[in-house]
Design an enzyme around this catalytic site. Structure first.
Site, PDB file in Angstrom:
ATOM      1  N   ASP A 101      -2.309   8.631   7.721  1.00 60.49           N
ATOM      2  CA  ASP A 101      -3.293   7.801   8.423  1.00 60.49           C
ATOM      3  C   ASP A 101      -2.553   6.910   9.418  1.00 60.49           C
ATOM      4  OD1 ASP A 101      -2.185   5.671   7.018  1.00 60.49           O
ATOM      5  OD2 ASP A 101      -3.855   5.439   5.619  1.00 60.49           O
TER       6      ASP A 101
ATOM      7  N   SER B  85       0.800  -1.225   0.000  1.00 64.04           N
ATOM      8  CA  SER B  85       0.000   0.000   0.000  1.00 64.04           C
ATOM      9  C   SER B  85       0.833   1.275   0.000  1.00 64.04           C
ATOM     10  CB  SER B  85      -0.945   0.016   1.208  1.00 64.04           C
ATOM     11  OG  SER B  85      -0.216  -0.119   2.416  1.00 64.04           O
TER      12      SER B  85
ATOM     13  N   HIS C 152       0.286   5.006   6.971  1.00 65.60           N
ATOM     14  CA  HIS C 152       0.985   5.491   5.774  1.00 65.60           C
ATOM     15  C   HIS C 152       1.464   6.931   5.910  1.00 65.60           C
ATOM     16  CE1 HIS C 152      -1.977   2.387   4.492  1.00 65.60           C
ATOM     17  NE2 HIS C 152      -0.895   1.908   3.901  1.00 65.60           N
TER      18      HIS C 152
END
Length: 374
Positions: free
Chosen positions: A337, A40, A340
């Site tokens: 977040d 991600s 990340h």
């Protein structure tokens, strides 16, 4: 239709054809061509096309991503990923298109393709709590498809030259193998009882070596491989372990460092044993730890609190979504977040990878790797 208008239309069409021809020539020349593998941290939207619990195609993700007008694209950050920024810095005219996107066909793939998947890992079992995600093995399978498409576009000889000399293969993976596999609360307890950290890390290195070797066999020659960052310092880990602002969770960071030491050895081995290949090692752990430790020096006001999230002292429990609280000063937060980095942090990391010295990227930086053998 008068003659002047006819000439104007002819000129405009010729200019369009010239521009298109120039773009195709640039693509074939491989200016900044980028093939991105990972999780991600660099997913540009592949998970949008999977039935998965790991998705970032909801606001306010992408709020600062200018090409989409601030709409979510599937990137797990507020703006550009490290892969996006590196591509820009190296002169890539377009972002690498997600492999699973409907528009990932034709000449657009000559600018590069992104295979990264949120929740994906080195091990095929990693991220199974998300139901669907692409492991590194599947990502390499997908590159094999792209490899054949490039051959159809350019011909066998030119395709091989394009991939070997003019393309960079970046691999950003491994964090989920700890966070969403070996260290996963409850589900992983059995694995940790039956497998020592050394044994698990040995499996990771063995699997990664096999996939990097497969890419080499598919003509990849210029690689950058990032190590695992300080996963014990992310807002999620700090929140669930109720740490102070300047503390990190010891075990995840210890495992990351054990893996990183083995990875360094693997990269040295591959450089020695795969003729013509150059593997560049990105020391992401030390680079991100430097930013977290000295965040004020880089213009940040916090390296602990998530800008977008909910729950606990550092907004680190519930992922970013429409109901999340969101900070107004996004470029002042190291983390977007609970997991990340923000675009502001990604910019610092990317610029070190492109033009930095051997403290964080060795034996050469990405600009030097791009120009190698050209």
């Amino acid at each position: 239709m008068n003659l002047a208008l006819v000439f104007l239309i002819i000129i405009i069409n010729n200019l369009r054809l010239f521009a298109k021809g120039t773009e195709d020539a640039n693509a074939a020349a491989g200016l900044g061509a980028s093939f991105i593998f990972g999780d991600s941290l660099v997913d540009a939207g592949n998970n949008n096309y999977l039935p998965t619990l790991s998705r970032a195609n909801i606001p306010p993700n992408g709020i600062d991503f200018k090409p989409s007008g601030g709409n979510p694209t599937g990137r797990y950050t507020n703006g550009r990923t490290i892969g996006d920024i590196v591509g820009e810095e190296l002169g890539q005219p377009h972002y690498a298109v997600p492999f699973l996107a409907p528009n990932s066909t034709g000449k657009v793939i000559l600018h590069g393709v992104n295979y990264a998947s949120g929740g994906g890992g080195i091990m095929n079992a990693t991220g199974r709590i998300f139901i669907n995600r692409l492991s590194i093995e599947i990502q390499v399978d997908y590159f094999n498809i792209t490899r054949k498409q490039i051959e159809q576009l350019l011909g066998e000889k030119q395709a091989r030259d394009y991939i070997m000399r003019k393309s960079i293969f970046s691999v950003t993976i491994g964090s989920n193998d700890f966070l969403n596999n070996y260290l996963l609360p409850v589900l992983s307890i059995g694995a940790r009882v039956s497998q020592t950290p050394d044994s698990f890390i040995n499996d990771l290195i063995t699997h990664l070596k096999a996939q990097l070797t497969r890419l080499y066999q598919l003509d990849a020659r210029k690689f950058i491989v990032g190590n695992v960052g300080p996963i014990g310092c992310i807002p999620y880990q700090k929140t669930i372990n109720r740490l102070n602002e300047d503390e990190c969770v010891a075990l995840p960071n210890k495992l990351a460092n054990q893996y990183n030491e083995r990875l360094k050895g693997l990269i040295a081995e591959l450089n020695k044993n795969l003729p013509g290949a150059t593997f560049v090692h990105a020391n992401v752990y030390d680079l991100v730890m430097e930013i977290i430790t000295n965040y004020e020096k880089y213009g940040f006001t916090t390296a602990s609190r998530a800008c977008c999230g909910n729950g606990g002292q550092f907004a680190g429990i519930i992922p970013c979504g429409p109901q999340s609280s969101m900070c107004s000063d996004r470029d002042k937060h190291v983390f977007w977040d609970p997991y990340h980095p923000s675009e502001a942090a990604n910019i610092i990391v990317a610029k070190q990878l492109v033009d930095g010295d051997t403290k964080y990227i060795s034996p050469m930086n990405l600009r030097q790797l791009r120009d190698l053998g050209l």
